[in-house]
Design a protein around this motif. Structure first.
Motif, mmCIF file in Angstrom:
data_model
loop_
_atom_site.group_PDB
_atom_site.id
_atom_site.type_symbol
_atom_site.label_atom_id
_atom_site.label_comp_id
_atom_site.label_asym_id
_atom_site.label_seq_id
_atom_site.Cartn_x
_atom_site.Cartn_y
_atom_site.Cartn_z
ATOM 1 N N ASN A 2 0.860 -1.253 0.188
ATOM 2 C CA ASN A 2 0.065 0.016 0.065
ATOM 3 C C ASN A 2 1.000 1.242 0.171
ATOM 4 N N SER A 3 0.293 2.317 -0.500
ATOM 5 C CA SER A 3 1.141 3.585 -0.709
ATOM 6 C C SER A 3 0.758 4.333 0.824
ATOM 7 N N ILE A 4 1.428 5.308 0.926
ATOM 8 C CA ILE A 4 1.390 5.990 2.251
ATOM 9 C C ILE A 4 -0.064 6.807 2.158
ATOM 10 N N ALA A 5 -0.396 7.264 1.069
ATOM 11 C CA ALA A 5 -1.684 7.634 1.092
ATOM 12 C C ALA A 5 -2.976 6.774 1.447
ATOM 13 N N LEU A 43 7.242 11.913 4.243
ATOM 14 C CA LEU A 43 6.384 13.181 4.633
ATOM 15 C C LEU A 43 5.817 13.963 3.697
ATOM 16 N N ARG A 44 6.329 14.257 2.671
ATOM 17 C CA ARG A 44 5.946 14.963 1.460
ATOM 18 C C ARG A 44 4.429 14.013 0.827
ATOM 19 N N ALA A 45 5.123 12.691 0.737
ATOM 20 C CA ALA A 45 3.684 12.016 0.365
ATOM 21 C C ALA A 45 2.573 11.819 1.387
ATOM 22 N N ALA A 46 2.859 12.058 2.517
ATOM 23 C CA ALA A 46 1.595 12.126 3.571
ATOM 24 C C ALA A 46 1.090 13.358 3.389
#
Length: 237
Positions: A2-5, A43-46
């Motif tokens: 799974n992706s962070i999103a 953190l950028r992804a979050a």
């Protein structure tokens, strides 16, 4: 994987379900994404998925991320042990500190908080297990310590935090969180205007929310498994 999103969406759904199960209104619990040891790109992804509150335990690990993400609307929370020689940078760069357990540290944070910034939000860390190896003030000293911290001019005492030992089942998990909530209620009855209970992690957030948590500190469920701890600090949230 799974992706962070996707993980964030799952965690938010989990929190909403726990709120409903506890008879609490949606949105009553904030998610603090524990980003210690994670690279800035995570953190950028979050951030891209709408997460703006991040928790760090190690100042040396947080510094480069704070610099790299200076353009982002991040609310930085410090959740790890605090050494006296680190208080200035913590006071300068963080909006919240969850791990205050000594008046000496609180005084240094107050003295070193830049006057152009709003007061630093702090939580008093309580050792609910009574283990000598656990950080935190004892419940017996909480009232005196909280009153002293509340008088410091550049701090705003918001509430209490705990990091209990792992427990085997839901009812066992609830015990230290209930103790913290009861202490929270006692302090408010003594005139302290507290509004925050920082308690609950990936494995016990349901129990924490059932007992009144307002901030859950979640790392693994958001970012996935991480490398072993670097140095001293809190366990993996």
């Amino acid at each position: 994987m799974n992706s962070i999103a996707q993980r964030l969406e799952s965690v938010r759904e989990h929190i909403t379900h726990a709120e409903k199960q506890a008879g609490r209104p949606p949105g009553s619990v904030q998610l603090l994404a524990v980003s210690k040891t994670r690279p800035a790109e995570d953190l950028r992804a979050a951030l891209g998925a709408g997460q703006t509150r991040f928790g760090e335990s190690y100042l040396q690990d947080a510094r480069p991320k704070i610099t790299a993400l200076a353009d982002a609307p991040i609310e930085w929370h410090f959740i790890g042990p605090i050494q006296s020689n680190k208080t200035r940078e913590i006071a300068e760069h963080f909006a919240w500190v969850h791990s205050v357990e000594r008046l000496k540290i609180a005084r240094r944070l107050s003295e070193q908080r830049p006057p152009e910034l709003p007061p630093l939000n702090v939580c008093l860390q309580i050792n609910t297990s009574g283990e000598a190896s656990k950080a935190g003030a004892s419940p017996a000293e909480a009232l005196t310590l909280a009153r002293s911290i509340a008088e410091l001019p550049r701090l705003r005492l918001r509430g209490l935090m705990t990091l209990p030992a792992p427990a085997g089942d839901f009812e066992q998990q609830r015990v230290p969180f209930r103790q913290l909530r009861q202490l929270f209620d006692q302090l408010n009855a003594e005139g302290l205007a507290l509004d925050t209970l920082s308690m609950g992690m990936t494995d016990d957030l349901e129990a924490a929310i059932a007992e009144g948590s307002t901030i859950v500190r979640i790392g693994t469920a958001v970012f996935g498994a991480r490398a072993p701890n670097k140095g001293r600090g809190t366990k993996d949230e």
